[in-house]
Write a protein that holds these residues in place. Structure first.
Motif, PDB file in Angstrom:
ATOM      1  N   ALA A 165      27.255  13.848  64.352  1.00  0.00           N
ATOM      2  CA  ALA A 165      26.596  13.213  65.591  1.00  0.00           C
ATOM      3  C   ALA A 165      27.787  12.914  66.378  1.00  0.00           C
ATOM      4  N   LYS A 166      27.733  13.494  67.758  1.00  0.00           N
ATOM      5  CA  LYS A 166      28.704  13.384  68.626  1.00  0.00           C
ATOM      6  C   LYS A 166      28.238  12.275  69.721  1.00  0.00           C
ATOM      7  N   TYR A 167      28.753  11.320  70.033  1.00  0.00           N
ATOM      8  CA  TYR A 167      28.086  10.539  71.208  1.00  0.00           C
ATOM      9  C   TYR A 167      29.195   9.633  71.459  1.00  0.00           C
ATOM     10  N   GLU A 168      29.339   9.247  72.748  1.00  0.00           N
ATOM     11  CA  GLU A 168      30.376   8.205  73.366  1.00  0.00           C
ATOM     12  C   GLU A 168      29.633   6.780  73.451  1.00  0.00           C
ATOM     13  N   MET A 169      30.248   5.751  72.967  1.00  0.00           N
ATOM     14  CA  MET A 169      29.406   4.369  73.039  1.00  0.00           C
ATOM     15  C   MET A 169      30.139   3.773  74.409  1.00  0.00           C
ATOM     16  N   PHE A 170      29.152   3.079  74.987  1.00  0.00           N
ATOM     17  CA  PHE A 170      29.709   2.525  76.432  1.00  0.00           C
ATOM     18  C   PHE A 170      30.816   1.269  75.947  1.00  0.00           C
ATOM     19  N   SER A 171      30.376   0.454  75.077  1.00  0.00           N
ATOM     20  CA  SER A 171      31.152  -0.702  74.712  1.00  0.00           C
ATOM     21  C   SER A 171      30.515  -1.598  73.643  1.00  0.00           C
ATOM     22  N   LYS A 172      31.353  -2.226  72.761  1.00  0.00           N
ATOM     23  CA  LYS A 172      30.924  -3.283  71.705  1.00  0.00           C
ATOM     24  C   LYS A 172      31.165  -4.725  72.186  1.00  0.00           C
ATOM     25  N   GLN A 173      31.387  -4.747  73.269  1.00  0.00           N
ATOM     26  CA  GLN A 173      31.810  -6.123  74.086  1.00  0.00           C
ATOM     27  C   GLN A 173      30.256  -6.594  74.523  1.00  0.00           C
ATOM     28  N   PRO A 174      29.851  -7.970  74.181  1.00  0.00           N
ATOM     29  CA  PRO A 174      28.795  -8.395  74.674  1.00  0.00           C
ATOM     30  C   PRO A 174      28.500  -8.823  76.075  1.00  0.00           C
ATOM     31  N   LEU A 175      29.638  -8.920  76.978  1.00  0.00           N
ATOM     32  CA  LEU A 175      29.676  -9.062  78.145  1.00  0.00           C
ATOM     33  C   LEU A 175      29.798  -7.984  79.096  1.00  0.00           C
ATOM     34  N   ALA A 176      29.847  -6.873  78.486  1.00  0.00           N
ATOM     35  CA  ALA A 176      30.165  -5.357  79.114  1.00  0.00           C
ATOM     36  C   ALA A 176      28.980  -5.123  80.040  1.00  0.00           C
ATOM     37  N   ASN A 177      29.328  -4.770  81.267  1.00  0.00           N
ATOM     38  CA  ASN A 177      28.151  -4.470  82.412  1.00  0.00           C
ATOM     39  C   ASN A 177      28.249  -3.102  82.745  1.00  0.00           C
ATOM     40  N   ARG A 191      19.183  -1.689  72.226  1.00  0.00           N
ATOM     41  CA  ARG A 191      19.916  -0.531  71.800  1.00  0.00           C
ATOM     42  C   ARG A 191      21.265  -0.342  72.142  1.00  0.00           C
ATOM     43  N   GLU A 192      22.103   0.284  71.369  1.00  0.00           N
ATOM     44  CA  GLU A 192      23.579   0.725  71.958  1.00  0.00           C
ATOM     45  C   GLU A 192      23.513   1.495  73.228  1.00  0.00           C
ATOM     46  N   ILE A 193      24.139   1.172  74.123  1.00  0.00           N
ATOM     47  CA  ILE A 193      24.229   2.184  75.212  1.00  0.00           C
ATOM     48  C   ILE A 193      25.036   3.366  74.953  1.00  0.00           C
ATOM     49  N   GLN A 194      24.922   4.526  74.999  1.00  0.00           N
ATOM     50  CA  GLN A 194      25.614   5.533  74.565  1.00  0.00           C
ATOM     51  C   GLN A 194      25.093   6.852  75.281  1.00  0.00           C
ATOM     52  N   LEU A 195      26.295   7.771  75.498  1.00  0.00           N
ATOM     53  CA  LEU A 195      25.762   9.021  75.839  1.00  0.00           C
ATOM     54  C   LEU A 195      25.953  10.154  74.777  1.00  0.00           C
ATOM     55  N   THR A 196      24.779  10.611  74.402  1.00  0.00           N
ATOM     56  CA  THR A 196      24.772  11.912  73.517  1.00  0.00           C
ATOM     57  C   THR A 196      25.336  13.229  73.970  1.00  0.00           C
ATOM     58  N   LEU A 197      26.445  13.667  73.253  1.00  0.00           N
ATOM     59  CA  LEU A 197      27.113  14.946  73.780  1.00  0.00           C
ATOM     60  C   LEU A 197      26.798  16.201  73.068  1.00  0.00           C
ATOM     61  N   VAL A 198      25.787  15.941  72.114  1.00  0.00           N
ATOM     62  CA  VAL A 198      25.168  17.351  71.209  1.00  0.00           C
ATOM     63  C   VAL A 198      23.720  16.798  71.016  1.00  0.00           C
ATOM     64  N   ASN A 199      22.619  17.718  70.828  1.00  0.00           N
ATOM     65  CA  ASN A 199      21.506  17.455  70.234  1.00  0.00           C
ATOM     66  C   ASN A 199      21.628  16.875  68.883  1.00  0.00           C
ATOM     67  N   GLN A 200      21.043  15.608  68.842  1.00  0.00           N
ATOM     68  CA  GLN A 200      21.185  14.985  67.525  1.00  0.00           C
ATOM     69  C   GLN A 200      20.177  15.446  66.440  1.00  0.00           C
ATOM     70  N   CYS A 201      19.398  16.074  66.815  1.00  0.00           N
ATOM     71  CA  CYS A 201      18.144  16.805  65.802  1.00  0.00           C
ATOM     72  C   CYS A 201      18.922  17.936  64.863  1.00  0.00           C
ATOM     73  N   THR A 202      20.115  18.461  65.682  1.00  0.00           N
ATOM     74  CA  THR A 202      20.664  19.631  64.984  1.00  0.00           C
ATOM     75  C   THR A 202      21.928  19.090  64.121  1.00  0.00           C
ATOM     76  N   ILE A 203      22.653  18.022  64.834  1.00  0.00           N
ATOM     77  CA  ILE A 203      23.957  17.565  64.484  1.00  0.00           C
ATOM     78  C   ILE A 203      23.647  16.268  63.952  1.00  0.00           C
ATOM     79  N   THR A 204      23.812  16.015  62.644  1.00  0.00           N
ATOM     80  CA  THR A 204      23.368  14.796  62.220  1.00  0.00           C
ATOM     81  C   THR A 204      24.390  14.113  61.511  1.00  0.00           C
ATOM     82  N   GLY A 205      24.060  12.666  61.076  1.00  0.00           N
ATOM     83  CA  GLY A 205      24.912  12.013  60.153  1.00  0.00           C
ATOM     84  C   GLY A 205      26.468  11.680  61.059  1.00  0.00           C
ATOM     85  N   ALA A 206      27.373  12.076  60.022  1.00  0.00           N
ATOM     86  CA  ALA A 206      28.970  11.637  60.706  1.00  0.00           C
ATOM     87  C   ALA A 206      29.120  12.576  61.536  1.00  0.00           C
TER      88      ALA A 206
END
Length: 107
Positions: A52-64, A35-50
């Motif tokens: 939805a607010k979250y911050e992604m860790f990285s798209k790089q395969p070797l990110a640590n 799964r994508e490593i992310q930090l959700t900033l809002v409750n995605q049950c009430t804020i959906t689709g486009a």
């Protein structure tokens, strides 16, 4: 860094599992569990689709995530994004509503 690093990220097995997850997710390797490593900033049950607010860790395969510098850069990006959301009147309402729903035991 003083609490989570020793408790979680200094554990070699946990760090290896997190790196394997990142590698598989970033390269779309069909593991069935990566799964994508992310930090959700809002409750995605009430804020959906486009909206939805979250911050992604990285798209790089070797990110640590166990690397303190990479993790802190992720945390600081998320903190800045959260601050930006709170300074926008409409987004602030969504964030506050999400926190209320979570506090009440919702999604």
């Amino acid at each position: 860094m003083n609490i989570l690093q020793p408790a979680m990220y200094d554990d070699a097995t946990f760090a290896l599992l997190m790196r394997a997850n990142q590698f598989a997710w970033a390269l779309n390797i069909p593991t069935g569990s990566a799964r994508e490593i992310q930090l959700t900033l809002v409750n995605q049950c009430t804020i959906t689709g486009a909206n939805a607010k979250y911050e992604m860790f990285s798209k790089q395969p070797l990110a640590n995530l166990a690397d303190g510098g990479q993790r802190m850069a992720f945390v600081l990006r998320a903190a800045q994004r959260f601050d930006d959301l709170l300074h926008d009147p409409m987004q602030r309402h969504s964030v506050e509503n999400s926190l209320f729903v979570i506090a009440q035991g919702g999604c």
